[in-house]
Scaffold this motif. Structure first.
Motif, short mmCIF file in Angstrom:
data_model
loop_
_atom_site.label_atom_id
_atom_site.label_comp_id
_atom_site.label_asym_id
_atom_site.label_seq_id
_atom_site.Cartn_x
_atom_site.Cartn_y
_atom_site.Cartn_z
N TYR A 37 40.21 36.72 54.59
CA TYR A 37 39.96 36.88 53.17
C TYR A 37 40.36 35.60 52.46
O TYR A 37 41.10 34.78 52.99
CB TYR A 37 40.81 38.03 52.60
CG TYR A 37 40.49 39.40 53.10
CD1 TYR A 37 40.79 39.79 54.40
CD2 TYR A 37 39.92 40.35 52.25
CE1 TYR A 37 40.52 41.07 54.86
CE2 TYR A 37 39.66 41.64 52.69
CZ TYR A 37 39.96 41.99 53.99
OH TYR A 37 39.70 43.27 54.44
N GLN A 39 41.36 34.15 48.24
CA GLN A 39 41.54 34.44 46.83
C GLN A 39 41.68 33.14 46.07
O GLN A 39 42.64 32.39 46.28
CB GLN A 39 42.76 35.32 46.59
CG GLN A 39 42.89 35.81 45.16
CD GLN A 39 43.89 36.94 45.01
OE1 GLN A 39 44.74 37.16 45.86
NE2 GLN A 39 43.77 37.68 43.92
N GLN A 44 39.24 37.78 42.32
CA GLN A 44 39.70 38.81 43.24
C GLN A 44 39.64 38.30 44.67
O GLN A 44 38.85 37.42 45.01
CB GLN A 44 38.82 40.05 43.09
CG GLN A 44 39.02 40.81 41.78
CD GLN A 44 38.32 42.15 41.76
OE1 GLN A 44 37.32 42.36 42.43
NE2 GLN A 44 38.85 43.08 40.99
N ARG A 45 40.48 38.89 45.49
CA ARG A 45 40.45 38.57 46.91
C ARG A 45 39.15 39.08 47.50
O ARG A 45 38.71 40.20 47.22
CB ARG A 45 41.65 39.20 47.61
CG ARG A 45 41.91 38.70 49.00
CD ARG A 45 43.23 39.22 49.54
NE ARG A 45 44.37 38.76 48.75
CZ ARG A 45 45.64 38.96 49.12
NH1 ARG A 45 45.91 39.62 50.24
NH2 ARG A 45 46.61 38.52 48.35
#
Length: 113
Positions: A37, A39, A44-45
């Motif tokens: 992921y 960010q 937002q992530r």
């Protein structure tokens, strides 16, 4: 106790490459779907890459063809190879065991224009 320890990242010029590593302990990466992921500041992530237990990979559209997620079962480590980096790839990157609460500590990737 499950732990994910990340390494890699840093500052690179646009068009450059970096590799992130995520070493797992307390679990086998081969038995889990693993994800990377990111960010960015004020955003937002988001999930950018996934490798399933079966070894299939899925990528977010903006990184397709540039990022590669892979897994080394012997080293119990997941990697994210990033090429043709763009300034918009600048973010803190995290690995995660998908579906669980276990996250890596995060690593900063900064792409300078």
């Amino acid at each position: 106790q499950v732990q994910l320890v990340q390494s890699g990242g840093g500052v690179v010029q646009a068009g450059g490459s970096l590799r992130l590593s995520c070493a797992a302990s307390g679990t086998d990466v081969s038995r889990n779907a693993m994800g990377w992921y990111r960010q960015a500041p004020g955003k937002q992530r988001e999930l950018v890459a996934t490798v399933t237990r079966e070894g299939n990979t899925v990528y977010e559209d903006s990184v397709k063809g540039r990022f590669t997620i892979s897994r080394d079962n012997a080293k119990n480590t997941v990697y994210l190879q990033m090429t043709s980096l763009k300034p918009e790839d600048t973010a803190v990157y995290y690995c995660r065991i998908i579906g669980y609460i276990y996250w890596g500590q995060g690593t900063q990737v900064t792409v300078a224009s």
